[in-house]
Design a protein around this motif. Structure first.
Motif, PDB file in Angstrom:
ATOM      1  N   ALA A 250      25.152  14.009  26.900  1.00 34.99           N
ATOM      2  CA  ALA A 250      25.369  13.457  25.563  1.00 34.99           C
ATOM      3  C   ALA A 250      26.343  14.344  24.797  1.00 34.99           C
ATOM      4  CB  ALA A 250      24.045  13.351  24.819  1.00 34.99           C
ATOM      5  N   ARG A 251      27.111  13.738  23.894  1.00 28.98           N
ATOM      6  CA  ARG A 251      28.168  14.481  23.214  1.00 28.98           C
ATOM      7  C   ARG A 251      27.717  15.076  21.889  1.00 28.98           C
ATOM      8  NH1 ARG A 251      32.815  10.850  22.980  1.00 28.98           N
ATOM      9  NH2 ARG A 251      33.209  11.576  25.096  1.00 28.98           N
ATOM     10  N   GLY A 252      26.973  14.307  21.071  1.00 25.19           N
ATOM     11  CA  GLY A 252      26.572  14.831  19.769  1.00 25.19           C
ATOM     12  C   GLY A 252      26.470  13.738  18.721  1.00 25.19           C
ATOM     13  N   VAL A 253      26.547  14.130  17.468  1.00 27.13           N
ATOM     14  CA  VAL A 253      26.465  13.172  16.371  1.00 27.13           C
ATOM     15  C   VAL A 253      27.653  12.221  16.455  1.00 27.13           C
ATOM     16  CG1 VAL A 253      26.456  12.887  13.863  1.00 27.13           C
ATOM     17  CG2 VAL A 253      25.264  14.831  14.908  1.00 27.13           C
ATOM     18  N   THR A 254      27.365  10.933  16.344  1.00 25.72           N
ATOM     19  CA  THR A 254      28.378   9.892  16.529  1.00 25.72           C
ATOM     20  C   THR A 254      28.451   9.008  15.291  1.00 25.72           C
ATOM     21  OG1 THR A 254      28.004   9.881  18.925  1.00 25.72           O
ATOM     22  CG2 THR A 254      29.055   7.931  17.966  1.00 25.72           C
ATOM     23  N   ALA A 255      29.645   8.877  14.730  1.00 24.58           N
ATOM     24  CA  ALA A 255      29.862   8.009  13.570  1.00 24.58           C
ATOM     25  C   ALA A 255      30.452   6.693  14.045  1.00 24.58           C
ATOM     26  CB  ALA A 255      30.801   8.678  12.578  1.00 24.58           C
ATOM     27  N   ILE A 256      29.876   5.594  13.582  1.00 24.11           N
ATOM     28  CA  ILE A 256      30.318   4.260  13.991  1.00 24.11           C
ATOM     29  C   ILE A 256      30.631   3.453  12.735  1.00 24.11           C
ATOM     30  CG2 ILE A 256      29.639   2.134  15.167  1.00 24.11           C
ATOM     31  CD1 ILE A 256      27.865   3.945  16.972  1.00 24.11           C
ATOM     32  N   ILE A 257      31.900   3.124  12.563  1.00 19.58           N
ATOM     33  CA  ILE A 257      32.379   2.416  11.371  1.00 19.58           C
ATOM     34  C   ILE A 257      32.880   1.046  11.810  1.00 19.58           C
ATOM     35  CG2 ILE A 257      33.966   2.505   9.415  1.00 19.58           C
ATOM     36  CD1 ILE A 257      34.174   5.568   9.910  1.00 19.58           C
TER      37      ILE A 257
END
Length: 481
Positions: free
Chosen positions: A142-149
């Protein structure tokens, strides 16, 4: 009104709790602009920072969860969400403007995304052995915190195609829906979030600039996934560059359809072409936005498309007889109307046709009849821009080389289509078109939700996927003896 609705209107989701905000805005029904469907919270900068804190904390444990657990949780969420689809369709139509058929299809596909991604996860996550003298594995984490707009035009499927693989890959997400129609997204994600630990799925709404600036400037946000306009995408790129965030973008399009001399233009083909143009009132990034037709077939195409467009029933999508709803918002409506006026003033012929279901209430919503534009050339504004409405310019060509030149002469490169009976010729032409995907005798979406292809040039970037987008939200690394 469904049972979950009061929990999402005017609120955001942080760490498993729905929290009200001091400032709110109205969500308007585009079919009747005097009707307020609900409210959207205008989150403060402090709330956005809190969302990042929450997601970072949740990621620490969720990223170490077993992939089988993630898949099981997603399957359970899909079963529960499927039970709510019928009651959510009406809300989606009221806040977005789609027809009942379009809205239901989008919601059904969201459940399919959940099931397909969960099914893909286990095999995709397994280490991959590379051939060679040394034992080397490709492993994933897993990469980390993900922002989805995500945008207002197709908010459900475009949100789920990013949130679901991101969560399954072990990330914690912060979702920022469009303020024009956030309610159905939040209502459906409420169901999904309840099947995962608090903080794995968080939702903030409000100013795109405030929220985008904070998400792109915080080094804890490792991935930004954005769907929307090319202009906004460029701004996000600038802001993300300072932190070298992973950026995954699907941007605008000005898709060409090339109709060759030998094309089969029977009733079924014309219907497919019409659907490629007018799906969601033309408010689709990958809709046909310019048609290039061999001169020998030009009059035939204009006549047949005009007849096909005349069958469109335009009105409130909640009415079962409606086949095309209103545009979603005033800004887009004003742009489309202004484009029509400027095009007519420049000397083009505008043929508007279709059936107004309720003429007496026509001015109550953002309604437009479909419009065919003739008497234009490749450099005309209506051909060059992304109309994002029920407007289609039709331009003749004499030589195939001319059509290829026209098709590629655009800053966009999302999708394209070639209409010919010669499949071999279509493949050779497709090799020369600057588009992320090319369709033959159709202009549609991929029925297999595990597949996707990025746009070229200013239509976005990433890479083609066979794994429901899981690879966009995880890091691969090599493990060697």
């Amino acid at each position: 009104m469904i049972s979950t609705y009061p929990y999402v209107s005017g609120k955001c989701l942080l760490d498993g709790e729905w929290i009200g905000q001091a400032e709110k805005g109205d969500v308007i029904n585009p079919a009747n602009t005097s009707e307020v469907v609900g409210q959207v919270a205008k989150c403060s900068g402090e709330t956005v920072k809190q969302a990042i804190d929450v997601a970072e904390k949740a990621f620490e444990t969720w990223s170490r969860s077993e992939v089988s657990e993630r898949a099981d949780r997603m399957d359970a969420a899909a079963i529960q969400l499927a039970k709510t689809l019928e009651e959510n369709v009406t809300m989606f139509v009221r806040e977005n403007g789609k027809t009942l058929v379009e809205a239901k299809k989008d919601l059904v596909r969201c459940v399919e995304v959940m099931r397909d991604c969960a099914a893909e996860l286990l095999d995709w996550w397994k280490p991959e052995e590379l051939p060679g003298k040394q034992k080397v594995q490709i492993r994933r984490r897993a990469r980390g915190v993900t922002a989805i707009i995500t945008p207002w035009n197709s908010p459900m499927i475009l949100t789920f195609k990013r949130v679901i693989p991101a969560v399954l890959a072990g990330n914690a997400v912060i979702v920022k829906p469009a303020t024009n129609c956030p309610l159905t997204i939040m209502t459906c994600l409420k169901v999904v979030a309840e099947h995962f630990p608090p903080g794995v799925i968080n939702i903030v709404t409000g100013s795109g600039k405030i929220i985008g600036d904070l998400l792109c400037s915080d080094s804890r946000v490792r991935t930004v996934s954005f769907v929307g306009s090319t202009e906004t995408g460029k701004e996000i790129m600038k802001k993300s560059a300072g932190k070298l965030q992973n950026v995954y973008m699907e941007l605008g399009g000005n898709d060409p359809a090339l109709i060759l001399e030998d094309a089969n233009l029977d009733e079924a083909a014309i219907k497919r072409l019409r659907m490629g143009i007018l799906r969601a009132a033309g408010q689709v990034c990958s809709a046909v936005k310019r048609v290039y037709v061999h001169s020998s077939r030009y009059d035939e195409v204009v006549e047949k498309l005009t007849k096909e467009f005349s069958r469109m029933v335009v009105g409130d999508g909640i009415q079962p007889d409606v086949t095309m709803g209103p545009l979603n918002n005033k800004a887009q409506f004003d742009f489309a109307q202004g484009l029509i006026e400027r095009t007519a003033h420049a000397g083009a012929t505008i043929t508007t046709t279709g059936i107004r279901l309720n003429p007496e209430t026509w001015d109550a919503g953002y309604y437009m009849l479909p419009a065919l534009v003739t008497g234009v050339h490749h450099q005309s504004e209506v051909v060059r821009v992304e109309q994002f409405g029920p407007i289609i310019p039709i331009v003749p060509f004499d030589e195939t080389e001319e059509a290829i030149k026209y098709a590629n002469d655009s800053e966009f490169g999302l999708r394209a289509s070639i209409w010919t009976e010669n499949e071999e010729a279509a493949i050779l032409l497709a090799d020369r078109l600057e588009a992320g995907a090319v369709f033959h005798n159709n202009h549609t979406v991929f029925s297999d939700l595990a597949l996707d292809f990025p746009g070229l040039k200013e239509s976005g970037f990433s890479r083609e996927t066979k794994h429901c987008g899981l690879e966009f939200f995880a890091d691969s690394y090599g493990f060697a003896d």
